[in-house]
Design a protein around this motif. Structure first.
Motif, PDB file in Angstrom:
ATOM      1  N   VAL A  67      40.554  33.899  21.374  1.00  0.00           N
ATOM      2  CA  VAL A  67      42.015  34.031  21.472  1.00  0.00           C
ATOM      3  C   VAL A  67      42.368  35.156  22.442  1.00  0.00           C
ATOM      4  CG1 VAL A  67      44.118  34.653  20.200  1.00  0.00           C
ATOM      5  CG2 VAL A  67      42.459  33.080  19.181  1.00  0.00           C
ATOM      6  N   ILE A  68      41.661  36.290  22.325  1.00  0.00           N
ATOM      7  CA  ILE A  68      41.909  37.424  23.224  1.00  0.00           C
ATOM      8  C   ILE A  68      41.604  37.030  24.661  1.00  0.00           C
ATOM      9  CG2 ILE A  68      41.109  39.740  23.851  1.00  0.00           C
ATOM     10  CD1 ILE A  68      40.672  40.211  20.807  1.00  0.00           C
ATOM     11  N   LEU A  69      40.497  36.343  24.874  1.00  0.00           N
ATOM     12  CA  LEU A  69      40.113  35.931  26.220  1.00  0.00           C
ATOM     13  C   LEU A  69      41.158  34.992  26.823  1.00  0.00           C
ATOM     14  CD1 LEU A  69      38.116  35.859  28.560  1.00  0.00           C
ATOM     15  CD2 LEU A  69      36.861  34.075  27.334  1.00  0.00           C
ATOM     16  N   LYS A  70      41.599  34.002  26.063  1.00  0.00           N
ATOM     17  CA  LYS A  70      42.615  33.079  26.571  1.00  0.00           C
ATOM     18  C   LYS A  70      43.902  33.815  26.919  1.00  0.00           C
ATOM     19  CE  LYS A  70      40.973  28.928  24.240  1.00  0.00           C
ATOM     20  NZ  LYS A  70      41.262  27.930  23.204  1.00  0.00           N
ATOM     21  N   ASP A  71      44.319  34.726  26.051  1.00  0.00           N
ATOM     22  CA  ASP A  71      45.524  35.507  26.295  1.00  0.00           C
ATOM     23  C   ASP A  71      45.356  36.346  27.562  1.00  0.00           C
ATOM     24  OD1 ASP A  71      48.077  35.739  25.266  1.00  0.00           O
ATOM     25  OD2 ASP A  71      47.622  37.498  24.053  1.00  0.00           O
ATOM     26  N   HIS A  72      44.178  36.937  27.723  1.00  0.00           N
ATOM     27  CA  HIS A  72      43.907  37.762  28.896  1.00  0.00           C
ATOM     28  C   HIS A  72      43.957  36.922  30.175  1.00  0.00           C
ATOM     29  CE1 HIS A  72      42.427  41.220  31.042  1.00  0.00           C
ATOM     30  NE2 HIS A  72      41.362  40.562  31.472  1.00  0.00           N
ATOM     31  N   LEU A  73      43.380  35.730  30.115  1.00  0.00           N
ATOM     32  CA  LEU A  73      43.408  34.853  31.282  1.00  0.00           C
ATOM     33  C   LEU A  73      44.838  34.449  31.636  1.00  0.00           C
ATOM     34  CD1 LEU A  73      40.358  32.553  30.492  1.00  0.00           C
ATOM     35  CD2 LEU A  73      40.533  34.198  32.364  1.00  0.00           C
ATOM     36  N   GLU A  74      45.633  34.116  30.618  1.00  0.00           N
ATOM     37  CA  GLU A  74      47.003  33.658  30.852  1.00  0.00           C
ATOM     38  C   GLU A  74      47.918  34.760  31.368  1.00  0.00           C
ATOM     39  OE1 GLU A  74      48.303  31.993  27.162  1.00  0.00           O
ATOM     40  OE2 GLU A  74      47.112  30.182  27.403  1.00  0.00           O
ATOM     41  N   HIS A  75      47.607  36.000  31.056  1.00  0.00           N
ATOM     42  CA  HIS A  75      48.508  37.085  31.429  1.00  0.00           C
ATOM     43  C   HIS A  75      47.902  37.996  32.487  1.00  0.00           C
ATOM     44  CE1 HIS A  75      49.935  35.775  27.462  1.00  0.00           C
ATOM     45  NE2 HIS A  75      51.112  35.968  27.997  1.00  0.00           N
ATOM     46  N   CYS A  76      46.911  38.752  32.106  1.00  0.00           N
ATOM     47  CA  CYS A  76      46.365  39.782  32.988  1.00  0.00           C
ATOM     48  C   CYS A  76      45.694  39.203  34.224  1.00  0.00           C
ATOM     49  CB  CYS A  76      45.368  40.648  32.221  1.00  0.00           C
ATOM     50  SG  CYS A  76      46.101  41.417  30.777  1.00  0.00           S
ATOM     51  N   ILE A  77      44.923  38.157  34.048  1.00  0.00           N
ATOM     52  CA  ILE A  77      44.214  37.602  35.194  1.00  0.00           C
ATOM     53  C   ILE A  77      45.179  36.879  36.124  1.00  0.00           C
ATOM     54  CG2 ILE A  77      42.371  36.032  35.924  1.00  0.00           C
ATOM     55  CD1 ILE A  77      41.486  38.777  34.695  1.00  0.00           C
ATOM     56  N   VAL A  78      46.194  36.247  35.583  1.00  0.00           N
ATOM     57  CA  VAL A  78      47.226  35.655  36.440  1.00  0.00           C
ATOM     58  C   VAL A  78      47.851  36.747  37.293  1.00  0.00           C
ATOM     59  CG1 VAL A  78      49.510  34.571  36.442  1.00  0.00           C
ATOM     60  CG2 VAL A  78      47.716  33.657  34.976  1.00  0.00           C
ATOM     61  N   ASP A  79      48.188  37.873  36.658  1.00  0.00           N
ATOM     62  CA  ASP A  79      48.748  39.005  37.412  1.00  0.00           C
ATOM     63  C   ASP A  79      47.769  39.506  38.460  1.00  0.00           C
ATOM     64  OD1 ASP A  79      51.048  38.932  35.911  1.00  0.00           O
ATOM     65  OD2 ASP A  79      50.492  40.622  34.623  1.00  0.00           O
ATOM     66  N   ALA A  80      46.492  39.611  38.080  1.00  0.00           N
ATOM     67  CA  ALA A  80      45.474  40.118  39.005  1.00  0.00           C
ATOM     68  C   ALA A  80      45.330  39.215  40.219  1.00  0.00           C
ATOM     69  CB  ALA A  80      44.132  40.264  38.282  1.00  0.00           C
ATOM     70  N   VAL A  81      45.308  37.910  39.996  1.00  0.00           N
ATOM     71  CA  VAL A  81      45.190  36.969  41.105  1.00  0.00           C
ATOM     72  C   VAL A  81      46.420  37.063  42.002  1.00  0.00           C
ATOM     73  CG1 VAL A  81      45.110  34.512  41.717  1.00  0.00           C
ATOM     74  CG2 VAL A  81      43.607  35.410  39.919  1.00  0.00           C
ATOM     75  N   GLU A  82      47.601  37.114  41.378  1.00  0.00           N
ATOM     76  CA  GLU A  82      48.840  37.191  42.149  1.00  0.00           C
ATOM     77  C   GLU A  82      48.915  38.461  42.984  1.00  0.00           C
ATOM     78  OE1 GLU A  82      51.919  36.720  39.234  1.00  0.00           O
ATOM     79  OE2 GLU A  82      51.722  34.534  39.207  1.00  0.00           O
ATOM     80  N   SER A  83      48.365  39.561  42.462  1.00  0.00           N
ATOM     81  CA  SER A  83      48.444  40.839  43.175  1.00  0.00           C
ATOM     82  C   SER A  83      47.181  41.161  43.975  1.00  0.00           C
ATOM     83  CB  SER A  83      48.729  41.969  42.185  1.00  0.00           C
ATOM     84  OG  SER A  83      47.622  42.151  41.311  1.00  0.00           O
ATOM     85  N   GLY A  84      46.161  40.284  43.905  1.00  0.00           N
ATOM     86  CA  GLY A  84      44.925  40.524  44.636  1.00  0.00           C
ATOM     87  C   GLY A  84      44.071  41.633  44.043  1.00  0.00           C
ATOM     88  N   ASP A  85      44.185  41.840  42.735  1.00  0.00           N
ATOM     89  CA  ASP A  85      43.450  42.912  42.047  1.00  0.00           C
ATOM     90  C   ASP A  85      42.046  42.441  41.699  1.00  0.00           C
ATOM     91  OD1 ASP A  85      42.499  44.952  40.467  1.00  0.00           O
ATOM     92  OD2 ASP A  85      44.146  44.878  39.017  1.00  0.00           O
ATOM     93  N   LYS A  86      41.106  42.647  42.600  1.00  0.00           N
ATOM     94  CA  LYS A  86      39.726  42.219  42.395  1.00  0.00           C
ATOM     95  C   LYS A  86      39.061  43.006  41.275  1.00  0.00           C
ATOM     96  CE  LYS A  86      35.409  41.198  44.746  1.00  0.00           C
ATOM     97  NZ  LYS A  86      34.816  40.789  43.519  1.00  0.00           N
ATOM     98  N   GLU A  87      39.449  44.244  41.078  1.00  0.00           N
ATOM     99  CA  GLU A  87      38.852  45.068  40.020  1.00  0.00           C
ATOM    100  C   GLU A  87      39.085  44.451  38.641  1.00  0.00           C
ATOM    101  OE1 GLU A  87      38.995  49.628  38.226  1.00  0.00           O
ATOM    102  OE2 GLU A  87      40.218  49.113  39.961  1.00  0.00           O
ATOM    103  N   ALA A  88      40.272  43.927  38.388  1.00  0.00           N
ATOM    104  CA  ALA A  88      40.574  43.305  37.096  1.00  0.00           C
ATOM    105  C   ALA A  88      39.690  42.077  36.879  1.00  0.00           C
ATOM    106  CB  ALA A  88      42.051  42.918  37.014  1.00  0.00           C
ATOM    107  N   ILE A  89      39.443  41.327  37.924  1.00  0.00           N
ATOM    108  CA  ILE A  89      38.588  40.143  37.814  1.00  0.00           C
ATOM    109  C   ILE A  89      37.140  40.558  37.582  1.00  0.00           C
ATOM    110  CG2 ILE A  89      37.745  38.106  39.053  1.00  0.00           C
ATOM    111  CD1 ILE A  89      40.606  38.059  40.374  1.00  0.00           C
ATOM    112  N   ASP A  90      36.691  41.599  38.277  1.00  0.00           N
ATOM    113  CA  ASP A  90      35.340  42.131  38.048  1.00  0.00           C
ATOM    114  C   ASP A  90      35.190  42.624  36.611  1.00  0.00           C
ATOM    115  OD1 ASP A  90      34.671  41.589  40.677  1.00  0.00           O
ATOM    116  OD2 ASP A  90      34.991  43.654  41.374  1.00  0.00           O
ATOM    117  N   ASN A  91      36.214  43.300  36.102  1.00  0.00           N
ATOM    118  CA  ASN A  91      36.178  43.786  34.714  1.00  0.00           C
ATOM    119  C   ASN A  91      36.109  42.629  33.727  1.00  0.00           C
ATOM    120  OD1 ASN A  91      36.235  46.458  35.519  1.00  0.00           O
ATOM    121  ND2 ASN A  91      38.446  46.645  35.281  1.00  0.00           N
TER     122      ASN A  91
END
Length: 118
Positions: free
Chosen positions: A84-108
């Motif tokens: 559940v945490i992973l899905k939530d993270h993908l839907e929110h934080c990773i979407v933001d990271a991709v939109e902003s080009g934040d490679k560090e968040a994806i690496d994390n």
């Protein structure tokens, strides 16, 4: 470091929208404030209660088979909570990271997945 709240609105492929916010510390890190937070907290509380029951079973000398069955239920509950945490993270934080080009968040995220799935 000055904190400021950022609110994001996203639109899913099916047309539904969702909103989330986080406190941005100079664009580094954020507080997670997702729609599944209450469900995750409830799941963790239940798993904690079940683990306490397993501890009592061991203290009382209950049958090892029963203890192992209950322990496997706790492990499954924690794994499902992680999903559940992973899905939530993908839907929110990773979407933001991709939109902003934040490679560090994806690496994390990749590091976290490696730790979660062993």
């Amino acid at each position: 470091m000055q904190e400021r709240e950022q609110v994001h609105i996203h639109k899913r492929l099916d047309g539904t929208t969702y909103e989330h916010s986080h406190m941005d510390k100079e664009n580094k890190g954020h507080n997670h404030n997702h729609r599944h937070t209450k469900a995750v907290i409830n799941r963790l509380a239940r798993a904690s209660g079940h683990l306490e029951s397993v501890r009592r079973m061991v203290e009382e000398g209950k049958d090892c088979s029963e203890v192992l069955i209950q322990l496997s239920a706790v492990i499954a509950a924690l794994n499902n909570t992680g999903k559940v945490i992973l899905k939530d993270h993908l839907e929110h934080c990773i979407v933001d990271a991709v939109e902003s080009g934040d490679k560090e968040a994806i690496d994390n995220l990749n590091k976290a997945i490696d730790s979660f799935i062993k």
